[in-house]
Write an enzyme that holds these catalytic residues in place. Structure first.
Site, mmCIF file in Angstrom:
data_model
loop_
_atom_site.group_PDB
_atom_site.id
_atom_site.type_symbol
_atom_site.label_atom_id
_atom_site.label_comp_id
_atom_site.label_asym_id
_atom_site.label_seq_id
_atom_site.Cartn_x
_atom_site.Cartn_y
_atom_site.Cartn_z
ATOM 1 N N ARG A 171 0.722 -1.146 0.468
ATOM 2 C CA ARG A 171 0.000 0.014 0.446
ATOM 3 C C ARG A 171 1.048 1.469 0.102
ATOM 4 O O ARG A 171 1.876 1.588 0.974
ATOM 5 C CB ARG A 171 -0.702 0.364 0.989
ATOM 6 C CG ARG A 171 -1.611 1.072 1.031
ATOM 7 C CD ARG A 171 -3.377 1.116 2.175
ATOM 8 N NE ARG A 171 -2.627 1.084 3.993
ATOM 9 C CZ ARG A 171 -3.645 1.085 4.575
ATOM 10 N NH1 ARG A 171 -4.600 1.175 4.531
ATOM 11 N NH2 ARG A 171 -3.627 0.921 5.787
ATOM 12 N N ASP A 211 -3.933 3.182 14.668
ATOM 13 C CA ASP A 211 -2.956 3.399 13.644
ATOM 14 C C ASP A 211 -3.235 4.874 13.243
ATOM 15 O O ASP A 211 -4.161 5.364 13.851
ATOM 16 C CB ASP A 211 -2.866 2.810 12.219
ATOM 17 C CG ASP A 211 -4.116 2.644 11.612
ATOM 18 O OD1 ASP A 211 -5.460 2.891 11.703
ATOM 19 O OD2 ASP A 211 -4.474 2.031 10.616
#
Length: 538
Positions: free
Chosen positions: A161, A442
């Protein structure tokens, strides 16, 4: 270095220079010069959309692409080698230990993350590229603390990603302008590894984050076509899964698949960023004020509609509909608490597989067996494309439905303050993924915390006690919570916590909260990098 127009402001050493080669930098320069103007125009278009939403306009499915949605004849590319069965995907940052443990976890795939679980210090970005290259070449084995880390014979299939379109890479300039962070991450990984991946029987596979419009998917597709031609591999070798993690993208699902159809491997319910985007895009709408974060579950109306539409859309076009991340992590030293947490994971994964998802995300290797057992029991084939969900009729109003039960509590405010402070302070130090109160936090979960605090203060929302939430009230909570944050997360420094405190207090006072905390805090990574670098305001 001899690449004309390219300046590397980040530190160099012999190991980094194996990644930052002249041919690789020339490829990055070609990507920048070909696609940067389009990227900037698309980012400008995002601002215009937000202005219309702030003025009271509602999102809807685009009228100009109705023919794409109505046409039953097109489908996406067949699954690429290694992506036929994706029932459990593990995700995490690209540090060397994580890469080995994730690839050895028993999950079908590993999404190596340069984005939300990674703080983009120069060392993190370049070492991450080195670690992925070494894993692909099977040269990643190492010893740390007397323990040997060795890649298994059949590791998980690797996906990467890159950063979203909105982020720059300020330590690499092309013609005196910062390159796109996403193109930097994609470009280095692709240039160094695509041919080796193809030779090994797989291919360069990606997850694409934070898109808000089908034209942003078209840009990625153009990047893929250009890149495959550049290194002379066949078109359609790349595969990409798009995270539907912004509210506008939920209205463009079929169009996003259509734009990437020859490179597509499906869509993913990026649930936490989606909630963050829902708050941000509807920031001016008092009716969109949400209760405590814990009450915004996958069962609330707007989240349930989003999931059902995503599964229906993917299976209509014969690609994977991936489930999202359960933030629960194993709890050490408390068997009862751990079992309660794992039961929540089981319920979450059961909901996904019975809804028709073709796979799910986990953040910890010890959760792999739980997720795998549930999908093995309920998904007997490699996927569930046959679950067409033709019963689903999702309207624009369904995707915007804020009938969410729950209240805003003092504990909810404190929890958000704690998450925002702890994550921001850790991120400034170069750590993009932290365990906090038995959850894995996160950037996405921290963003929910930050935006909820701003939303509650901006709209003068009420606590369940009846008290009005103001910037001053949140400031007092910040002062009360801050002294305890260091005890919750190891390694947080006083100077970083002070920055986080000041930042959060400022955010809740603003007329509009910033788009991304990662953009705001990027400047503080200069100290981690040990060098000054150029901002995008050049």
């Amino acid at each position: 270095m001899t690449v004309k127009g390219v300046t590397v402001l980040g530190k160099r050493n012999a190991q980094y220079d194996e990644i930052l080669t002249d041919p690789a930098l020339a490829f990055l320069a070609a990507l920048h010069r070909t696609f940067e103007s389009t990227r900037q125009s698309l980012l400008t278009a995002r601002i215009a959309v937000q202005q219309r939403l702030d003025a009271g306009q509602y999102l809807d499915f685009p009228s100009e692409t109705a023919h794409v949605r109505a046409d039953p004849s097109w489908i996406c590319a067949p699954p690429a080698p290694g992506l036929e069965d994706r029932r459990v995907e593990i995700t995490g940052p690209t540090d060397r230990k994580m890469v080995v443990n994730a690839l050895n976890s028993g999950a079908k795939t590993f999404m190596a993350d340069f984005e939300d679980s990674n703080a983009p210090s120069w060392a993190n970005m370049i070492n991450g590229q080195i670690n992925l290259r070494d894993a692909i070449l099977r040269k990643i084995d190492f010893i740390q603390g007397g323990k040997s880390y060795k890649l298994s014979k059949n590791p998980a299939v690797l996906l990467v990603r890159p950063r979203g379109w909105h982020l720059d890479e300020p330590r690499v300039l092309v013609d005196n302008r910062p390159i796109s962070g996403g193109l930097f991450d994609f470009g280095l990984y692709f240039f160094h590894n695509a041919k080796a991946l193809v030779a090994s029987g797989f291919g360069p596979y990606f997850y694409l984050p934070k898109m808000e419009h089908y034209l942003e998917a078209r840009l990625w597709n153009d990047v893929f076509l250009f890149s495959q031609s550049y290194i002379h591999i066949p078109h359609n070798t790349i595969r990409a899964t798009v995270l539907i993690e912004t509210l506008p993208a939920a209205f463009h699902m079929e169009e996003i698949l259509f734009e990437l159809r020859n490179h597509s491997s499906g869509l993913n319910c990026g649930r936490w960023d989606y909630i963050f985007s829902f708050i941000k895009k509807r920031r001016a709408d008092r009716r969109a004020v949400l209760p405590d974060r814990k009450d915004v579950t996958m069962e609330v109306p707007f989240m349930d509609a989003y999931v059902r539409l995503l599964i229906q859309t993917c299976h209509k076009r014969k690609v994977a509909a991936m489930g999202g991340m359960s933030a629960m992590i194993p709890i050490k030293g408390d068997e009862a608490a751990n079992e309660a947490a794992m039961n929540k994971v089981r319920a979450d994964k059961l909901r996904e597989v019975t809804a028709g998802h073709d796979g799910t995300w986990i953040a910890h290797p010890l959760i792999n067996k739980i997720a795998m057992d549930i999908f093995d029991k309920h998904m007997l084939g490699p996927h569930q494309y046959h679950v067409r969900r033709e019963d689903v009729k999702v309207t624009a109003a369904d995707l915007l439905n804020t009938s969410v039960s729950g209240q805003i509590t003092e504990d909810g405010v404190k929890s958000n303050v704690s998450a925002a402070l702890a994550y921001s302070a850790a991120w400034i130090a170069g750590n993009g993924c932290i365990p906090l109160n038995n959850l894995m936090e996160d950037a996405a979960t921290a963003e929910i915390a930050r935006l909820q605090l701003w939303q509650w203060a901006h709209h003068n929302a009420h606590l369940d006690s009846g008290d009005v939430i103001t910037p001053g009230y949140i400031g007092k909570v910040v002062d009360g919570v801050a002294p305890n944050v260091k005890s919750l997360v190891a390694g947080i420094k006083d100077e970083h916590l002070a920055i986080a405190v000041s930042y959060l207090k400022d955010q809740v006072k603003r007329p509009w909260a910033s788009d991304f905390l990662t953009s705001d805090l990027m400047v503080y990574l200069e100290k981690v990098d040990g060098a000054k670098w150029v901002r995008s305001s050049l």
